[in-house]
Write an enzyme that holds these catalytic residues in place. Structure first.
Site, PDB file in Angstrom:
ATOM      1  CG  ASP A   1      -1.533   1.418   1.446  1.00 38.36           C
ATOM      2  OD1 ASP A   1      -2.495   1.703   0.470  1.00 38.36           O
ATOM      3  OD2 ASP A   1      -1.243   1.612   2.459  1.00 38.36           O
TER       4      ASP A   1
ATOM      5  CG  ASP B   1      -1.585   7.817   0.139  1.00 31.91           C
ATOM      6  OD1 ASP B   1      -0.695   9.072   0.101  1.00 31.91           O
ATOM      7  OD2 ASP B   1      -2.390   7.355  -0.388  1.00 31.91           O
TER       8      ASP B   1
END
Length: 239
Positions: free
Chosen positions: A28, A30
């Site tokens: 991932d 953010d």
């Protein structure tokens, strides 16, 4: 002898697991690789002010890890402005975040070291994010395009996180089985997506606490995590 047959078999299993490596590592963005949620904080609070309102803390927290459409729905509900022009708000928000991303992003502790170690080990990598392609392209100036074999953005999938589609698409693009991949996340939305996809999941909370969840390995930080550690996540070893 204190070191009996059972202990010896246990040690052998530990050794076998520690030498295993995932087929791919799916990151991932953010809150996991970079501390960009604080950038989104700035832009979202400014957008609410631009709209003549104030974004509540609970609404902002509910947005973490969500797709843009969900974020905009939460914003409208929180401001009590159900008829706001979503396209105009998205354009405003993306322009502001793009400005902030262009200043450079701060790596989360241990994230860069892990990414480089995974690349050095020759493991395929994917960036799997709810953020749209336009902003991801800017973020890659910090992350390094060369560090990812495939990139799956939030506006390029049939269904965004928490649906498993983004992680399954990443595995398909890499040509590997999702069950042999490790997904690394920081939010409940992302964790739910990764777990439902069938990947082994390592979760590092950033802005929000994460509940203990069967099948999810929780750590406070990525510091000290390496490819050998990721290989131990596939099988729980009984005592």
């Amino acid at each position: 002898m204190a070191f009996g047959a059972r202990s010896f078999r246990y040690a052998l299993r530990r050794l076998a697991l520690s030498s295993r490596q995932p087929a791919a590592v799916l990151f991932d963005m953010d809150g996991t690789l970079v501390d960009s949620e604080k950038v989104w904080d700035i832009a979202l609070y400014e957008l609410a002010t631009h709209a003549g309102g104030t974004l509540s803390e609970s609404a902002r927290l509910a947005m973490i890890g969500s797709a843009m459409a969900t974020t905009m729905r939460i914003l409208r509900d929180d401001l009590g402005q159900p008829d706001r022009d979503e396209a105009a708000d998205v354009a405003w928000l993306e322009h502001r975040v793009e400005e902030l991303f262009a200043d450079g992003l701060i790596w989360r502790p241990g994230a860069l070291e892990l990414l480089l170690a995974v690349r050095a080990a020759g493991l395929p990598t994917a960036l799997v994010t709810s953020t749209g392609r336009r902003l991801v392209e800017v973020a890659l100036n910090t992350l390094g395009r060369e560090n990812f074999d495939v990139i799956v953005c939030g506006d390029e999938v049939s269904a965004p996180k928490p649906d498993p589609a983004p992680y399954r698409r990443a595995a398909d693009l890499l040509g590997v089985k999702i069950a042999e991949c490790v997904a690394i996340e920081d939010s409940l939305t992302g964790m739910t997506s990764a777990l439902a996809s069938g990947a082994a999941v390592l979760a590092i909370p950033a802005e929000l606490e994460l509940p203990p969840t069967t099948g999810v390995h929780l750590r406070d930080t990525l510091v000290g995590v390496d490819p050998a550690f990721l290989g131990t996540l596939f099988t729980e070893i009984p005592a």
